[in-house]
Design a protein around this motif. Structure first.
Motif, PDB file in Angstrom:
ATOM      1  N   GLY A   1       0.833  -1.191   0.000  1.00 33.53           N
ATOM      2  CA  GLY A   1       0.000   0.000   0.000  1.00 33.53           C
ATOM      3  C   GLY A   1       0.867   1.241   0.000  1.00 33.53           C
ATOM      4  N   GLY A   2       0.314   2.334  -0.476  1.00 37.72           N
ATOM      5  CA  GLY A   2       1.050   3.584  -0.492  1.00 37.72           C
ATOM      6  C   GLY A   2       2.281   3.559  -1.374  1.00 37.72           C
ATOM      7  N   GLY A   3       2.275   2.680  -2.376  1.00 42.20           N
ATOM      8  CA  GLY A   3       3.415   2.572  -3.281  1.00 42.20           C
ATOM      9  C   GLY A   3       4.454   1.548  -2.870  1.00 42.20           C
ATOM     10  N   PHE A   4       4.246   0.885  -1.733  1.00 43.92           N
ATOM     11  CA  PHE A   4       5.200  -0.112  -1.246  1.00 43.92           C
ATOM     12  C   PHE A   4       4.598  -1.513  -1.349  1.00 43.92           C
ATOM     13  CE2 PHE A   4       6.439   3.808   0.756  1.00 43.92           C
ATOM     14  CZ  PHE A   4       7.822   3.758   0.829  1.00 43.92           C
ATOM     15  N   LEU A   5       5.419  -2.476  -1.754  1.00 43.71           N
ATOM     16  CA  LEU A   5       5.029  -3.883  -1.789  1.00 43.71           C
ATOM     17  C   LEU A   5       6.076  -4.661  -1.001  1.00 43.71           C
ATOM     18  CD1 LEU A   5       2.935  -5.879  -3.157  1.00 43.71           C
ATOM     19  CD2 LEU A   5       4.767  -6.366  -4.794  1.00 43.71           C
ATOM     20  N   LEU A   6       5.633  -5.475  -0.053  1.00 44.51           N
ATOM     21  CA  LEU A   6       6.579  -6.171   0.814  1.00 44.51           C
ATOM     22  C   LEU A   6       7.589  -6.998   0.025  1.00 44.51           C
ATOM     23  CD1 LEU A   6       7.495  -6.759   3.695  1.00 44.51           C
ATOM     24  CD2 LEU A   6       5.833  -8.625   3.769  1.00 44.51           C
ATOM     25  N   ASN A   7       7.148  -7.635  -1.050  1.00 50.50           N
ATOM     26  CA  ASN A   7       8.079  -8.449  -1.846  1.00 50.50           C
ATOM     27  C   ASN A   7       9.178  -7.618  -2.496  1.00 50.50           C
ATOM     28  OD1 ASN A   7       5.503 -10.146  -1.758  1.00 50.50           O
ATOM     29  ND2 ASN A   7       6.962 -11.576  -2.672  1.00 50.50           N
ATOM     30  N   GLN A   8       8.892  -6.351  -2.750  1.00 57.31           N
ATOM     31  CA  GLN A   8       9.851  -5.513  -3.471  1.00 57.31           C
ATOM     32  C   GLN A   8      10.686  -4.626  -2.560  1.00 57.31           C
ATOM     33  OE1 GLN A   8       7.276  -3.464  -6.199  1.00 57.31           O
ATOM     34  NE2 GLN A   8       7.210  -5.167  -7.652  1.00 57.31           N
ATOM     35  N   GLN A   9      10.096  -4.161  -1.479  1.00 61.02           N
ATOM     36  CA  GLN A   9      10.837  -3.338  -0.514  1.00 61.02           C
ATOM     37  C   GLN A   9      10.780  -4.063   0.826  1.00 61.02           C
ATOM     38  OE1 GLN A   9       8.077  -1.749  -2.139  1.00 61.02           O
ATOM     39  NE2 GLN A   9       9.007  -0.294  -3.519  1.00 61.02           N
ATOM     40  N   THR A  10      11.639  -5.046   0.962  1.00 64.40           N
ATOM     41  CA  THR A  10      11.542  -5.945   2.102  1.00 64.40           C
ATOM     42  C   THR A  10      12.432  -5.453   3.239  1.00 64.40           C
ATOM     43  OG1 THR A  10      11.284  -7.670   0.435  1.00 64.40           O
ATOM     44  CG2 THR A  10      11.408  -8.393   2.708  1.00 64.40           C
ATOM     45  N   ASP A  11      11.995  -4.362   3.856  1.00 59.83           N
ATOM     46  CA  ASP A  11      12.723  -3.820   4.987  1.00 59.83           C
ATOM     47  C   ASP A  11      11.732  -3.210   5.964  1.00 59.83           C
ATOM     48  OD1 ASP A  11      12.240  -0.951   4.256  1.00 59.83           O
ATOM     49  OD2 ASP A  11      13.524  -1.476   2.554  1.00 59.83           O
ATOM     50  N   ALA A  12      12.209  -2.868   7.150  1.00 58.66           N
ATOM     51  CA  ALA A  12      11.318  -2.395   8.203  1.00 58.66           C
ATOM     52  C   ALA A  12      10.636  -1.095   7.821  1.00 58.66           C
ATOM     53  CB  ALA A  12      12.096  -2.232   9.500  1.00 58.66           C
ATOM     54  N   ASN A  13      11.328  -0.199   7.141  1.00 63.51           N
ATOM     55  CA  ASN A  13      10.713   1.058   6.747  1.00 63.51           C
ATOM     56  C   ASN A  13       9.521   0.822   5.825  1.00 63.51           C
ATOM     57  OD1 ASN A  13      10.635   4.075   6.304  1.00 63.51           O
ATOM     58  ND2 ASN A  13      11.041   3.386   4.204  1.00 63.51           N
ATOM     59  N   ALA A  14       9.656  -0.096   4.871  1.00 65.86           N
ATOM     60  CA  ALA A  14       8.542  -0.398   3.966  1.00 65.86           C
ATOM     61  C   ALA A  14       7.362  -0.970   4.737  1.00 65.86           C
ATOM     62  CB  ALA A  14       9.002  -1.360   2.882  1.00 65.86           C
ATOM     63  N   VAL A  15       7.634  -1.861   5.680  1.00 66.75           N
ATOM     64  CA  VAL A  15       6.569  -2.433   6.506  1.00 66.75           C
ATOM     65  C   VAL A  15       5.806  -1.315   7.215  1.00 66.75           C
ATOM     66  CG1 VAL A  15       6.070  -3.868   8.523  1.00 66.75           C
ATOM     67  CG2 VAL A  15       7.725  -4.648   6.819  1.00 66.75           C
ATOM     68  N   GLU A  16       6.537  -0.381   7.794  1.00 66.37           N
ATOM     69  CA  GLU A  16       5.899   0.721   8.498  1.00 66.37           C
ATOM     70  C   GLU A  16       5.118   1.618   7.542  1.00 66.37           C
ATOM     71  OE1 GLU A  16       8.895   2.721  10.726  1.00 66.37           O
ATOM     72  OE2 GLU A  16       9.456   0.926  11.870  1.00 66.37           O
ATOM     73  N   GLN A  17       5.669   1.877   6.359  1.00 66.41           N
ATOM     74  CA  GLN A  17       4.983   2.740   5.400  1.00 66.41           C
ATOM     75  C   GLN A  17       3.697   2.091   4.883  1.00 66.41           C
ATOM     76  OE1 GLN A  17       5.715   5.927   4.935  1.00 66.41           O
ATOM     77  NE2 GLN A  17       7.344   5.569   6.448  1.00 66.41           N
ATOM     78  N   ILE A  18       3.721   0.778   4.699  1.00 66.82           N
ATOM     79  CA  ILE A  18       2.494   0.066   4.298  1.00 66.82           C
ATOM     80  C   ILE A  18       1.422   0.262   5.366  1.00 66.82           C
ATOM     81  CG2 ILE A  18       1.487  -2.218   3.927  1.00 66.82           C
ATOM     82  CD1 ILE A  18       4.211  -3.002   2.627  1.00 66.82           C
ATOM     83  N   PHE A  19       1.832   0.109   6.625  1.00 71.26           N
ATOM     84  CA  PHE A  19       0.867   0.298   7.707  1.00 71.26           C
ATOM     85  C   PHE A  19       0.320   1.713   7.723  1.00 71.26           C
ATOM     86  CE2 PHE A  19       0.032   1.853  12.006  1.00 71.26           C
ATOM     87  CZ  PHE A  19      -1.137   1.144  12.248  1.00 71.26           C
TER      88      PHE A  19
ATOM     89  N   GLN B   1      13.444 -14.813   4.276  1.00 71.12           N
ATOM     90  CA  GLN B   1      14.325 -14.468   5.388  1.00 71.12           C
ATOM     91  C   GLN B   1      14.380 -12.958   5.588  1.00 71.12           C
ATOM     92  OE1 GLN B   1      16.104 -16.775   7.559  1.00 71.12           O
ATOM     93  NE2 GLN B   1      15.946 -14.818   8.625  1.00 71.12           N
ATOM     94  N   GLU B   2      14.445 -12.211   4.485  1.00 65.39           N
ATOM     95  CA  GLU B   2      14.433 -10.757   4.577  1.00 65.39           C
ATOM     96  C   GLU B   2      13.142 -10.272   5.235  1.00 65.39           C
ATOM     97  OE1 GLU B   2      15.045  -8.961   0.775  1.00 65.39           O
ATOM     98  OE2 GLU B   2      16.898 -10.062   0.387  1.00 65.39           O
ATOM     99  N   ALA B   3      12.044 -10.907   4.883  1.00 68.94           N
ATOM    100  CA  ALA B   3      10.754 -10.502   5.437  1.00 68.94           C
ATOM    101  C   ALA B   3      10.695 -10.747   6.937  1.00 68.94           C
ATOM    102  CB  ALA B   3       9.619 -11.232   4.731  1.00 68.94           C
ATOM    103  N   THR B   4      11.206 -11.882   7.392  1.00 68.33           N
ATOM    104  CA  THR B   4      11.185 -12.156   8.829  1.00 68.33           C
ATOM    105  C   THR B   4      11.997 -11.100   9.579  1.00 68.33           C
ATOM    106  OG1 THR B   4      13.075 -13.681   8.703  1.00 68.33           O
ATOM    107  CG2 THR B   4      10.879 -14.631   8.482  1.00 68.33           C
TER     108      THR B   4
END
Length: 378
Positions: free
Chosen positions: A58-76, A100-103
């Motif tokens: 969401g908001g331009g971020f996809l977990l598969n493509q930006q697999t880092d904590a900042n992306a997770v927070e931006q999706i939220f 592994q990156e996602a975890t």
């Protein structure tokens, strides 16, 4: 802190003219409004914050493509503006390295947002190639011990995995469940018998009911039939007008009730975003009339937000607003075993709310009692 509500959705139903008192992010009192609360904030309609158990981006971020904590927070944060106060960021079928990156990303994001990023959803990679949808076939595989170990990593919160039971033995499902992992079934060509065996092994739900699963027929009930007949299982439902016909949504609601349907978005990066196109593995996903497809016309997730899902459920499925809100908050909280702290407006619960006007527009969002979004134009 106090919030006055003309109407508030409690576990007992609608209450009118109530004052909610909050201390340290927890609801301490719900009582009839009195004159001493007249200076406090007043909202038209207050509902529990939404909990989305399947959100890829969401908001331009996809977990598969930006697999880092900042992306997770931006999706939220992208979805929070639309009433979501807790979610399971969802990783679509990908490589073991990406898992592994996602975890790692989820564990880090949870340190700052533990009550919002409540866990992680691995949608795959242990799926059926015959019912893969847009999941990349080259990554669909049988479980490996190293992948199973990832699901048991500390710091992940509630871990949900979607798998195809014809490709994962009941013994493996039982082992996952015994380790505290929530198992949903989906992207599957399983027979009803295989599906029931997985439920007997401890699976507790179905991922996007009707979509990417063997259909119900008169002599072959398939996964859909087994899901509708299951006495205790939950089912995610994408109510965007494209994934599931409203008649099928009504059938599911009558069969399972509000207590076992979880409204989900299955949102991609284009949700909560003005963009109309995004890359996705070797293809491209395009948004047209709020429908996401690949060039061959395959549905590719959605651009839903949770308030969209609620409004669609009321408008197109003729389901009462209080039931639609329940499916967006209380049911997913229970499916994730978080019902003691989230999912309803009751004393002792986290003060996570979404305030709505008469047109079901989000006017405010509260996280642990603190306003995080205010729509002055609503």
């Amino acid at each position: 802190m106090m919030i006055n509500c003309r109407k508030v959705l409690s576990p007992q139903g609608w209450l009118e003219n109530q004052t909610i008192c909050i201390d340290k992010g927890i609801i301490t009192t719900i009582k009839p409004q009195t004159s001493d609360a007249s200076g406090s904030k007043t909202v038209e309609l207050l509902a529990p914050g939404f909990i989305d158990i399947q959100v890829n981006g969401g908001g331009g971020f996809l977990l598969n493509q930006q697999t880092d904590a900042n992306a997770v927070e931006q999706i939220f944060y992208a979805h929070q503006r639309f009433g979501t106060t807790a979610m399971l960021p969802t990783l679509i079928t990908d490589s073991e390295a990406k898992m592994q990156e996602a975890t790692c990303a989820i564990a880090i994001a949870r340190k700052s947002l533990p009550n919002a990023i409540v866990g992680v959803h691995f949608e795959g990679p242990w799926l059926s190639r015959a019912r893969k949808g847009v999941h990349p076939e080259r990554y669909i595989r049988a479980p490996k011990e190293s992948e199973l170990a990832m699901l048991r990593a500390t710091g992940l919160g509630q871990v949900l995995v979607t798998l195809a039971p014809e490709n994962v033995a009941p013994a493996v499902i039982r082992e996952l469940v015994e380790d505290g992992i929530i198992v949903f079934l989906g992207h599957s060509a399983a027979t009803a018998e295989q599906t029931c065996a997985a439920l007997d092994a401890g699976a507790t739900g179905f991922t996007h009911l009707f979509n990417a699963m063997s259909p119900m027929q008169s002599r072959e009930p398939g996964m859909v039939g087994a899901a509708l007949a299951a006495p205790n299982a939950y089912a995610g439902l994408i109510v965007d007008g494209y994934h599931v016909d409203p008649i099928c949504c009504k059938v599911a609601a009558r069969a399972l009730g509000k207590e076992r349907i979880c409204l989900v978005t299955d949102a991609m990066a284009l949700a909560a975003s003005e963009a109309t196109q995004m890359p996705f593995f070797e293809t491209t996903i395009t948004k047209s009339d709020n429908r996401l497809t690949t060039p061959d016309g395959t549905l590719a997730g959605s651009c839903l937000t949770m308030i969209d899902a609620v409004r669609n459920t009321v408008k197109h499925c003729n389901i009462a607003l209080e039931d639609a809100l329940y499916m967006a908050s209380t049911t997913p909280a229970t499916a994730l075993d978080l019902q003691q702290s989230q999912g309803s407006i009751a004393v002792g619960q986290q003060a996570n709310f979404v305030a709505l006007d008469q047109q079901l527009q989000v006017t405010e969002v509260y996280q642990a009692g603190q306003p995080t979004f205010e729509n002055s134009g609503a």
